[in-house]
Design a protein around this motif. Structure first.
Motif, PDB file in Angstrom:
ATOM      1  N   GLN A   1       7.453  -0.980   8.517  1.00 38.21           N
ATOM      2  CA  GLN A   1       7.309   0.467   8.719  1.00 38.21           C
ATOM      3  C   GLN A   1       8.607   1.193   8.363  1.00 38.21           C
ATOM      4  O   GLN A   1       8.594   2.220   7.669  1.00 38.21           O
ATOM      5  CB  GLN A   1       6.944   0.754  10.180  1.00 38.21           C
TER       6      GLN A   1
ATOM      7  N   GLU B   1       1.941  -5.359   2.385  1.00 38.71           N
ATOM      8  CA  GLU B   1       3.165  -4.812   2.989  1.00 38.71           C
ATOM      9  C   GLU B   1       4.123  -4.279   1.924  1.00 38.71           C
ATOM     10  O   GLU B   1       5.049  -3.529   2.244  1.00 38.71           O
ATOM     11  CB  GLU B   1       3.854  -5.878   3.840  1.00 38.71           C
TER      12      GLU B   1
ATOM     13  N   ARG C   1       4.360  -4.187  11.058  1.00 37.06           N
ATOM     14  CA  ARG C   1       5.579  -4.608  11.746  1.00 37.06           C
ATOM     15  C   ARG C   1       6.664  -3.540  11.595  1.00 37.06           C
ATOM     16  O   ARG C   1       6.749  -2.880  10.555  1.00 37.06           O
ATOM     17  CB  ARG C   1       6.069  -5.940  11.167  1.00 37.06           C
ATOM     18  N   PRO C   2       7.518  -3.386  12.610  1.00 34.70           N
ATOM     19  CA  PRO C   2       8.563  -2.348  12.529  1.00 34.70           C
ATOM     20  C   PRO C   2       9.450  -2.484  11.293  1.00 34.70           C
ATOM     21  O   PRO C   2       9.823  -1.466  10.698  1.00 34.70           O
ATOM     22  CB  PRO C   2       9.362  -2.563  13.818  1.00 34.70           C
TER      23      PRO C   2
END
Length: 649
Positions: A19, A137, A15-16
């Motif tokens: 990132q 993540e 996901r942005p």
């Protein structure tokens, strides 16, 4: 596999928000193989941080307690962190709390992105938005067994982020709606912060009102809280609003004048140079703590179309000012005003004793006597609160002293209040607080009309009119040996009983209108209107703080109510907390014995009681049902001690 490898292999899967967080973490040099957050081992430092965030912790207490109890046995923990991502509170499942210690997910742990990489707390702070970070993540491999959802907490006053709430646990607890839950918790904490800030704003405003009797409604005013945030402004000159070159002195609501309020005098340095000299800074202390400050820009008339700010001169229109000084039309208040006016105009300057409960406005009667007895604008009015003077300083404050008369005395000496008030009026409030030995000297001054400074052998004539006031029963003080009988007869030859607000009938409505109009003018807004239900509650309340309590309530309502209509629900809870009507018990709290034998009064009481029950306590409908006015009904309810229902809807 590192966070960087994951992004390279399948960039679409990342996901942005994650990132971008990885990029920030890498640029900060975070070790992707890290396994725990940094933590302070200094307990004093941790306690200092927690104490510094006491306002946030108090606002979060309900959420922490409720959610913490719900998380037992769920494998999850609920966390509160400050604006720097330092953990302040951690509650929830015990096994999870213990496991969290391994990665320093505990009080004192530091979870900023630049300290431990991508995580729910640090990334919520960095983005300013609710976010979840699940398993891989996380930037650091040592915490990828965890999942977390964080949401920032915004200060309702200025919108800055003051903390973060987070739900954390091992990966199996992950649910997409975890983010919604912490976001809701953050909003609840923000609402609690808003209530705390409103209460603090009200306290600061009331403290200013009580400590600044010379403040005029035309003066410019800024009130800031302990953090230097502007919480109230009125009548500010354009230069103060804009600040020097649009700089630090912007006084919009919620702006910061400077950082945490350490030195009140530093506030003046934030002002444009042309305003610094005319600005008066007053510290606002509550229970001994510096909680804010008021900056007053006194107003004086300048050229047409221009406002000048400087110390105002004395405008002498004594009779007009006296006529509007005390608001009220009730017989009791008009009788008290009449006695004060006649005493003021007596030629022998007889002393006056003003008696009444705290907050009834006794100080206004001293000012009324001054205005009615003035011969010129230069006639002084000097007030001293005997309850605010230490025993050691009474003699010096009352009678003055010569230079070096005692240890700590001013070298040049000092005038006492009797000499300062010479030719005018001296108001001694709370005269019952005077020590017995000082009462002897006061009696001598009143009888001989001369004063002798401490350390001096010279008598100095004084020509003053004394207005003494007290909320005590001085006759009981005499019997207890705390007040001289001869002094009482000397100051009480003429006495005024100022009635409490609850005995003044419709005066409450007049005062409500008066304070509302005055406060509205000061704040530049419409004056308040009150619903019938709100008026019922105000008229039924017993007002232990009297007129002062009513004035402060109006100030609070102007500050807190968003519209110009005050409803019953806008009133403070303690004002509405009336006892319920009990059908099985007698409604009379205290009753004169003659009431039981008076069939007319008994019937009247029972009729009111029955109507109250039938109308569910709504006094407007009760008055209509009985065919009497609301003020008459209020008076009868108080006269007979009738309790009424808490429900007034």
């Amino acid at each position: 596999m590192s966070a960087g490898d994951t992004a390279a292999d399948d960039p679409v899967a990342v996901r942005p928000v994650i990132q971008n967080s990885w990029s920030r973490s890498a640029s900060c040099g975070i070790d992707a193989n890290g396994s725990q957050a940094p933590i302070s081992d200094n307990r004093d430092e941790i306690e200092y941080i927690r104490h510094s965030n006491s306002e946030l912790r108090t606002a979060a207490r309900r959420s922490i307690d409720v959610i913490g109890n719900l998380l037992h046995g769920t494998g999850a923990m609920f966390i509160l962190a400050d604006r720097n991502a330092v953990l302040l509170e951690a509650v929830g499942d015990q096994k999870t709390l213990f496991a969290g210690m391994d990665i320093h997910l505990m009080i004192g742990g530091q979870w900023r992105e630049d300290a431990v990489g991508t995580n729910g707390i640090g990334t919520a702070l960095a983005t300013g938005e609710p976010v979840f970070v699940h398993a891989a993540e996380h930037f650091c491999s040592g915490i990828r067994r965890w999942t977390c959802a964080g949401a920032p907490i915004h200060d309702p006053l200025d919108g800055t982020i003051v903390g973060v709430v987070d739900l954390s646990g091992f990966s199996p607890i992950f649910r997409p709606h975890n983010t919604a839950m912490v976001a809701a918790a953050a909003r609840e904490i923000e609402n609690a912060l808003m209530e705390q800030q409103r209460a603090e704003q009200t306290r600061l405003l009331e403290t200013f009102i009580a400590s600044a009797p010379s403040y005029a409604q035309s003066d410019g005013l800024v009130i800031v809280d302990r953090y230097g945030r502007t919480i109230f402004t009125n009548n500010l000159p354009a230069r103060a609003l804009a600040g020097e070159k649009g700089g630090a002195a912007r006084f919009e609501r919620g702006s910061k004048v400077l950082g945490a309020l350490a030195k009140v005098t530093e506030l003046q340095s934030a002002l444009p140079p042309d305003l610094r000299d005319s600005c008066h800074v007053t510290p606002l202390n509550i229970s001994g703590d510096l909680r804010g400050a008021a900056l007053v820009f006194p107003f004086t008339a300048g050229p047409p179309g221009r406002r000048a700010f400087a110390m105002p001169g004395l405008a002498f229109d004594a009779q007009a000012e006296a006529a509007s000084l005390i608001v009220g039309r009730s017989d009791a208040i008009r009788e008290a005003v009449d006695v004060a006016c006649r005493a003021a105009q007596s030629k022998d300057k007889i002393a006056l004793l003003v008696e009444g409960e705290t907050g009834v406005g006794k100080e206004l009667f001293a000012k009324l006597v001054h205005l009615r007895s003035q011969k010129s604008a230069s006639s002084p009015f000097v007030a001293m609160n005997c309850g605010a003077i230490t025993r050691e300083l009474f003699g010096s404050e009352l009678f003055g002293h010569v230079g070096g008369a005692f240890t700590g005395a001013a070298k040049e000496g000092k005038l006492g209040v009797f000499e300062l008030a010479n030719g005018g009026v001296l108001s001694l409030d709370e005269i019952g607080e005077l020590p017995l030995d000082i009462q002897t000297f006061l009696l001598r001054v009143l009888e001989e009309r001369v004063v002798r400074r401490i350390g001096d052998n010279k008598d100095r004539p004084v020509d003053i009119r004394l207005v003494a006031s007290t909320n005590r029963d001085l006759k009981l003080e005499i019997e207890a040996g705390r007040f001289r009988r001869d002094l009482y007869y000397r100051i009480g030859a003429v006495s005024i009983k100022v009635p409490p607000l609850r005995e003044r009938g419709d005066d409450l409505l007049l005062l409500l209108e008066h304070f509302s109009a005055k406060t509205a003018e000061q704040m530049g807004r419409e004056k308040l209107r009150f619903s019938p239900e709100a008026l019922d509650a105000l008229m039924a309340y017993r007002w232990p703080g009297n007129v002062r309590e009513l004035r402060n309530l109006v100030s609070r309502l102007h500050l807190l109510v968003s519209s110009d209509l005050v409803r019953r629900s806008d009133l403070p809870a303690d004002l509405l907390a009336l006892p319920k009507l009990d059908e099985k018990k007698d409604d009379v709290v205290t009753m004169d014995c003659s009431l039981a034998t008076s069939s007319l009064e008994y019937a009247e009481r029972e009729a009111i009681r029955s109507a109250l029950m039938a109308e569910n306590g709504n006094l407007s409908r009760v008055a209509h049902r009985l065919g009497i006015s609301r003020p008459t009904l209020y008076r009868k309810v108080n006269q007979y001690g009738i309790r009424r229902s808490i429900s007034l809807t």
